[in-house]
Design a protein around this motif. Structure first.
Motif, mmCIF file in Angstrom:
data_model
loop_
_atom_site.group_PDB
_atom_site.id
_atom_site.type_symbol
_atom_site.label_atom_id
_atom_site.label_comp_id
_atom_site.label_asym_id
_atom_site.label_seq_id
_atom_site.Cartn_x
_atom_site.Cartn_y
_atom_site.Cartn_z
ATOM 1 N N TRP A 46 0.873 -0.735 -0.208
ATOM 2 C CA TRP A 46 0.420 0.383 -0.345
ATOM 3 C C TRP A 46 0.740 1.613 -0.038
ATOM 4 C CZ3 TRP A 46 -5.123 0.248 -1.274
ATOM 5 C CH2 TRP A 46 -5.590 -0.894 -0.973
ATOM 6 N N SER A 49 2.008 1.525 -3.468
ATOM 7 C CA SER A 49 1.141 2.394 -3.948
ATOM 8 C C SER A 49 0.751 3.735 -4.282
ATOM 9 C CB SER A 49 -0.721 1.922 -3.681
ATOM 10 O OG SER A 49 -1.497 2.214 -4.249
ATOM 11 N N SER A 152 6.456 -0.527 -10.028
ATOM 12 C CA SER A 152 5.734 -1.837 -10.093
ATOM 13 C C SER A 152 6.717 -3.725 -10.658
ATOM 14 C CB SER A 152 4.885 -1.573 -11.526
ATOM 15 O OG SER A 152 5.554 -1.659 -12.752
ATOM 16 N N ILE A 170 -2.805 -3.595 -7.029
ATOM 17 C CA ILE A 170 -2.972 -2.594 -6.499
ATOM 18 C C ILE A 170 -1.937 -1.374 -6.297
ATOM 19 C CG2 ILE A 170 -2.248 -2.063 -3.246
ATOM 20 C CD1 ILE A 170 -2.745 -4.646 -2.996
ATOM 21 N N VAL A 171 -1.289 -1.439 -7.014
ATOM 22 C CA VAL A 171 0.229 -1.224 -7.466
ATOM 23 C C VAL A 171 -0.582 -0.011 -8.840
ATOM 24 C CG1 VAL A 171 2.457 -0.379 -8.236
ATOM 25 C CG2 VAL A 171 2.230 -1.361 -6.590
ATOM 26 N N GLY A 174 -2.567 2.601 -8.015
ATOM 27 C CA GLY A 174 -2.177 3.836 -7.189
ATOM 28 C C GLY A 174 -1.827 4.950 -8.369
ATOM 29 N N ARG A 297 -7.520 -4.257 -8.008
ATOM 30 C CA ARG A 297 -7.466 -4.119 -7.543
ATOM 31 C C ARG A 297 -8.551 -6.281 -7.653
ATOM 32 N NH1 ARG A 297 -8.298 -3.958 -0.754
ATOM 33 N NH2 ARG A 297 -6.426 -6.000 -0.015
#
Length: 447
Positions: A46, A49, A152, A170-171, A174, A297
């Protein structure tokens, strides 16, 4: 007779007490990982991200303030537009030249330096007085904003193999948030503080992240044993050696072409009669991309369960249908927003699944594969941006939307015709998981 080994325990009584205390009451900060594993955990993912969002957003905040920048520098909007175009050019150079560095050297040092350079470039841009200097610094800023792609690559390398796509999702969320928020937050802060102060705020944020990266990212060394220049020379040849990379690049380029064509074309269509919307009103349509961020996600978790091929095909199908409906839905704002949201969700989901196959080719050193993929991917998006704006003006929005739908159908056909292999869910290097550089097991090494 047994020999004593004084090195098994600290010789100093104080150090012995501290060692016993650490064993019984281990202190684990939020970024700590188990000593037996090189895999990053949820809180670190997180953080990555959020850092990727800030790094990606750095090249967008001046776009809504183009008029204010032109007035402050005493130059035309066209000149400022040319200067702003240096950002994407620099980003393309960063994808090719900087992303491979995270496999060459310890990634936390490379990425900390990139965020530090972002902070310096943003600070310099807040003080420039000439448009040519603005463009020069924006080129450097664009190159360093490729930190998102570097992050990433690090995520793919250090994530648990059975959750790699989930972490990438998740990344990617972001990065998507950075693309969306860069323009919105940049415009808001420019109105509130002025464009120079806005850049100063972003520079401070990048400086904080530069320090945090050193503290949060794992202390692992580079996973590539080749020299830097040798690594760059091998990148074009990767397309000849790896069918997985060729397939991913072809279909990724096609749908990013369609993605950019839709967004640039719809901006032109909404700015002309009968709509004649302002730039601020058109910008609000970007909020439809929030669903795309949420889809990343979900797509990552689904890719880990059912494989990349199914996720790619479902994403392309959803985006293709949405693009076709957009050809006739523009008069209805609600219908247009729904179609844009589904369009973004489909393509972001396909991107997560597609990129996971690229980054799994050589898990111990994925950055050069990511670099090769992203350069071609970004080139397709640049062509799509130019096509969408031109086509919407010359042939109209309905035909432009239908052309993008046809391009997405082509990407789906390419995926269906390609022979399905285990590489589409878990790609491996030619030597069954060994590094393509030297044949050694491709695992991260602790410093």
């Amino acid at each position: 007779m047994e020999l004593d080994h004084p090195t098994t325990a600290p010789p100093c009584p104080v150090l012995r007490v501290m060692a016993v205390f650490r064993q019984r009451f281990p202190l684990r900060p939020f970024y700590a990982r188990p000593v037996h594993s090189d895999h990053i955990r949820g809180p670190v993912v997180w953080f990555i991200s959020l850092a990727a969002a800030l790094g990606t957003a750095a090249i967008y905040p001046l776009q809504p303030a183009i008029a204010e920048v032109g007035g402050a520098l005493g130059t035309s909007l066209g000149s400022v537009g040319v200067a702003l175009a240096c950002g994407p050019v620099g980003y393309l150079c960063g994808l090719a030249l900087l992303v491979p560095l995270v496999d060459q050297f310890p990634p936390r040092y490379v990425l900390s330096a990139q965020f530090g350079a972002l902070a310096v470039a943003l600070g310099l841009n807040a003080m420039v007085g000439q448009v040519w200097l603005l463009g020069l610094v924006l080129g450097v800023l664009g190159a360093c904003s490729s930190a998102g792609a570097g992050l990433s690559s690090v995520t793919a390398r250090l994530a648990s193999p059975d959750r790699r796509a989930t972490a990438l999702g998740i990344v990617t969320a972001g990065i998507s948030a950075g693309i969306l928020a860069g323009r919105i937050v940049g415009g808001w802060l420019s109105d509130l503080l002025g464009w120079r102060a806005m850049l100063g705020v972003l520079a401070a944020g990048c400086a904080v992240v530069a320090v945090a990266v050193l503290l949060v990212l794992p202390s692992v060394s580079g996973g590539n044993n080749r020299g830097y220049l040798a690594t760059l020379r091998t990148i074009p040849g990767l397309y000849l050696r790896y069918p997985v990379l060729r397939l991913a690049a072809v279909r990724g380029t096609l749908w990013f072409f369609a993605f950019c064509a839709v967004w640039s074309g719809i901006a032109v269509a909404l700015s002309r009669p009968p709509f004649s919307y302002t730039a601020e009103q058109i910008g609000l349509y970007a909020f439809a991309g929030i669903l795309g961020m949420l889809a990343t996600r979900i797509a990552g978790a689904w890719t880990d369960r059912v494989g990349a091929r199914r996720v790619v095909l479902c994403g392309l199908g959803l985006a293709g249908v949405s693009s076709a409906v957009l050809a006739v839905a523009l008069p209805s704002t609600v219908s247009t927003l729904i179609c844009l949201a589904l369009f973004d969700a489909g393509l972001f989901a396909a991107q997560v699944a597609n990129q996971s196959t690229v980054l799994a080719i050589e898990p111990g050193a994925p950055a050069r594969f990511n670099s090769a993929y992203m350069v071609v991917y970004f080139a397709g998006g640049s062509l799509g941006t130019a096509f969408g704006a031109t086509a919407a003006e010359r042939i109209g929005w309905p035909l432009t939307a239908l052309v993008t739908a046809a391009v997405l159908v082509a990407a789906g056909v390419v995926t269906l015709l390609a022979r399905e292999s285990p590489a589409e869910s878990t790609a491996v290097a030619p030597d069954e998981g060994r590094s393509a550089c030297d044949g050694t097991p491709a695992a991260p090494r602790r410093r």
